[in-house]
Scaffold this motif. Structure first.
Motif, PDB file in Angstrom:
ATOM      1  N   ILE A  76       0.838  -1.206   0.000  1.00  0.00           N
ATOM      2  CA  ILE A  76       0.000   0.000   0.000  1.00  0.00           C
ATOM      3  C   ILE A  76       0.871   1.254   0.000  1.00  0.00           C
ATOM      4  N   LEU A  77       1.890   1.261   0.845  1.00  0.00           N
ATOM      5  CA  LEU A  77       2.771   2.431   0.924  1.00  0.00           C
ATOM      6  C   LEU A  77       3.515   2.664  -0.381  1.00  0.00           C
ATOM      7  N   GLU A  78       3.996   1.584  -0.985  1.00  0.00           N
ATOM      8  CA  GLU A  78       4.726   1.749  -2.239  1.00  0.00           C
ATOM      9  C   GLU A  78       3.809   2.191  -3.373  1.00  0.00           C
ATOM     10  N   ALA A  79       2.578   1.686  -3.385  1.00  0.00           N
ATOM     11  CA  ALA A  79       1.607   2.146  -4.386  1.00  0.00           C
ATOM     12  C   ALA A  79       1.273   3.615  -4.143  1.00  0.00           C
ATOM     13  N   ALA A  80       1.209   4.023  -2.881  1.00  0.00           N
ATOM     14  CA  ALA A  80       0.971   5.426  -2.561  1.00  0.00           C
ATOM     15  C   ALA A  80       2.125   6.297  -3.037  1.00  0.00           C
ATOM     16  N   ARG A  81       3.329   5.764  -2.949  1.00  0.00           N
ATOM     17  CA  ARG A  81       4.492   6.539  -3.407  1.00  0.00           C
ATOM     18  C   ARG A  81       4.401   6.830  -4.900  1.00  0.00           C
ATOM     19  N   LEU A  82       3.848   5.911  -5.654  1.00  0.00           N
ATOM     20  CA  LEU A  82       3.670   6.129  -7.094  1.00  0.00           C
ATOM     21  C   LEU A  82       2.680   7.250  -7.376  1.00  0.00           C
ATOM     22  N   GLN A  83       1.849   7.566  -6.393  1.00  0.00           N
ATOM     23  CA  GLN A  83       0.893   8.671  -6.533  1.00  0.00           C
ATOM     24  C   GLN A  83       1.340   9.909  -5.747  1.00  0.00           C
TER      25      GLN A  83
ATOM     26  N   GLU B 283       3.916   9.986   2.258  1.00  0.00           N
ATOM     27  CA  GLU B 283       3.858  10.494   3.635  1.00  0.00           C
ATOM     28  C   GLU B 283       2.434  10.621   4.170  1.00  0.00           C
ATOM     29  N   PRO B 284       1.473  11.150   3.387  1.00  0.00           N
ATOM     30  CA  PRO B 284       0.096  11.185   3.910  1.00  0.00           C
ATOM     31  C   PRO B 284      -0.474   9.801   4.218  1.00  0.00           C
ATOM     32  N   VAL B 285      -0.208   8.832   3.342  1.00  0.00           N
ATOM     33  CA  VAL B 285      -0.733   7.494   3.577  1.00  0.00           C
ATOM     34  C   VAL B 285      -0.002   6.824   4.743  1.00  0.00           C
ATOM     35  N   LEU B 286       1.302   7.046   4.842  1.00  0.00           N
ATOM     36  CA  LEU B 286       2.060   6.524   5.979  1.00  0.00           C
ATOM     37  C   LEU B 286       1.474   7.051   7.289  1.00  0.00           C
ATOM     38  N   GLY B 287       1.265   8.355   7.365  1.00  0.00           N
ATOM     39  CA  GLY B 287       0.709   8.945   8.573  1.00  0.00           C
ATOM     40  C   GLY B 287      -0.671   8.394   8.897  1.00  0.00           C
ATOM     41  N   ALA B 288      -1.500   8.224   7.863  1.00  0.00           N
ATOM     42  CA  ALA B 288      -2.857   7.716   8.072  1.00  0.00           C
ATOM     43  C   ALA B 288      -2.839   6.269   8.553  1.00  0.00           C
ATOM     44  N   LEU B 289      -1.989   5.440   7.956  1.00  0.00           N
ATOM     45  CA  LEU B 289      -1.904   4.040   8.371  1.00  0.00           C
ATOM     46  C   LEU B 289      -1.404   3.917   9.809  1.00  0.00           C
TER      47      LEU B 289
ATOM     48  N   ARG C 200      -9.065   7.071   2.237  1.00  0.00           N
ATOM     49  CA  ARG C 200      -9.499   8.318   2.878  1.00  0.00           C
ATOM     50  C   ARG C 200      -8.366   9.333   2.971  1.00  0.00           C
ATOM     51  N   ALA C 201      -7.127   8.861   2.852  1.00  0.00           N
ATOM     52  CA  ALA C 201      -5.975   9.773   2.842  1.00  0.00           C
ATOM     53  C   ALA C 201      -5.705  10.331   1.446  1.00  0.00           C
ATOM     54  N   GLY C 202      -6.553   9.954   0.475  1.00  0.00           N
ATOM     55  CA  GLY C 202      -6.431  10.507  -0.871  1.00  0.00           C
ATOM     56  C   GLY C 202      -5.964   9.535  -1.929  1.00  0.00           C
ATOM     57  N   LEU C 203      -5.681   8.290  -1.556  1.00  0.00           N
ATOM     58  CA  LEU C 203      -5.163   7.317  -2.506  1.00  0.00           C
ATOM     59  C   LEU C 203      -6.241   6.875  -3.482  1.00  0.00           C
ATOM     60  N   ASP C 204      -5.882   6.788  -4.745  1.00  0.00           N
ATOM     61  CA  ASP C 204      -6.729   6.161  -5.760  1.00  0.00           C
ATOM     62  C   ASP C 204      -6.584   4.655  -5.562  1.00  0.00           C
ATOM     63  N   VAL C 205      -7.518   4.049  -4.836  1.00  0.00           N
ATOM     64  CA  VAL C 205      -7.367   2.671  -4.392  1.00  0.00           C
ATOM     65  C   VAL C 205      -7.397   1.698  -5.560  1.00  0.00           C
ATOM     66  N   ALA C 206      -8.270   1.920  -6.529  1.00  0.00           N
ATOM     67  CA  ALA C 206      -8.351   0.999  -7.668  1.00  0.00           C
ATOM     68  C   ALA C 206      -7.016   0.936  -8.407  1.00  0.00           C
ATOM     69  N   ARG C 207      -6.449   2.081  -8.671  1.00  0.00           N
ATOM     70  CA  ARG C 207      -5.142   2.121  -9.339  1.00  0.00           C
ATOM     71  C   ARG C 207      -4.055   1.527  -8.443  1.00  0.00           C
TER      72      ARG C 207
END
Length: 214
Positions: free
Chosen positions: A108-115, A119-125, A149-156
Motif C-alpha cells: 500500500i505504501l509503495e503504491a501510494a508513493r507512485l501517486q 507520507e500522507p498514507v504513511l501517517g494515516a496508516l 481516505r488519505a487521498g489514494l486512488d485505491v483501484a489504481r
C-alpha cells in the motif's frame, strides 16, 4: 610510606586493574554491531523512500514495519527530529515486514508513493494502526480504506501494488534485514552507526551529535 602515598598508590593500582579488566572484557555486541563489523551492511538502496531533503548530510536509516506499535510511537519523534534539525537530516525507510499482513501494508505504501502520497498514507496508516494491524488477524481491507481516505486512488493502487517492481523492493529489503541482523522494529542507524542503546532520547542525542560534527 605515609598514608596518603599508600592511598594514592592503591588508587593507581585499582585504576590499572579495572583498566586491564575493561581491556579483556567487553560488553557483548548486538547482532547489528557484529554484522556491521564483519561486512558493512547495505543500509542504503536507491529504491528506498526518503523523508526530508534528499541531500541532507545526516541520514537516519529506519528499518520499519507498518504494523509495529513501537514504529508508530517513534513516528512523532522522527518528525520532531526533522523539524529541530531542518535541512540537516533525512530519513531513509527500509522495510522489515515482520508481522502478519505487513507485506501488504508495504505494498500500500509503495503504491501510494507512485501517486506522490507516501507520507500522507504513511501517517494515516500509523494513526489508524490499532484498527487494521491486529496481530494474527490484520484487517487489510480496513488498511486500504484508511489509505483511500488519505487521498489514494485505491483501484489504481491495488493494481500497482502487485507489480514486479514492488515485489522486488520487498524481496531486497528482506535480504538486507537478514544482512544487518535486524530482528525487531524499529531499528535505527544514523550515518551508518547503529543505535546501540534503544530509546527516544538516545536516538535524538545520536542525531544531535552527528549534526554538531558537520
Amino acid at each position: 610510606m605515609n598514608r596518603r602515598a599508600l592511598v594514592t598508590g592503591f588508587g593507581a593500582a585499582a585504576v590499572a586493574v579495572f583498566g586491564a579488566a575493561a581491556f579483556f572484557y567487553e560488553t557483548p555486541k548486538s547482532p547489528a554491531e557484529l554484522a556491521w563489523e564483519a561486512d558493512p551492511p547495505p543500509l542504503l538502496r536507491d529504491h528506498a523512500p526518503v523523508i526530508g531533503p534528499a541531500d541532507a548530510p545526516v541520514t537516519i536509516v529506519e528499518f520499519f514495519d507498518p504494523s509495529c506499535e513501537t514504529c508508530r510511537a517513534f513516528h512523532p519523534v522522527l518528525k520532531e527530529i526533522l523539524a529541530d534539525f531542518e535541512g540537516d537530516v533525512r530519513i531513509v525507510v527500509r522495510y522489515a515486514a515482520l508481522h502478519d499482513g505487513s507485506d501488504e501494508a508495504v505494498r500500500i505504501l509503495e503504491a501510494a508513493r507512485l501517486q506522490d502520497l507516501f507520507e500522507p498514507v504513511l501517517g494515516a496508516l500509523l494513526e489508524a494502526q490499532p484498527i487494521w494491524a491486529k496481530h494474527g488477524a490484520p484487517d487489510l481491507a480496513a488498511a486500504w480504506g484508511v489509505a483511500g481516505r488519505a487521498g489514494l486512488d485505491v483501484a489504481r493502487a491495488m493494481q500497482d501494488a502487485q507489480s514486479p517492481a514492488i515485489a522486488e523492493i520487498l524481496a531486497q529489503d528482506a535480504e538486507d534485514v537478514k544482512a544487518t541482523g535486524v530482528s525487531k522494529t524499529p531499528t535505527f542507524f544514523v550515518n551508518g552507526k547503529p543505535l546501540i542503546e534503544f530509546g527516544r532520547q538516545q536516538l535524538y542525542d545520536l542525531v544531535a551529535r552527528e549534526v554538531a560534527a558537520l
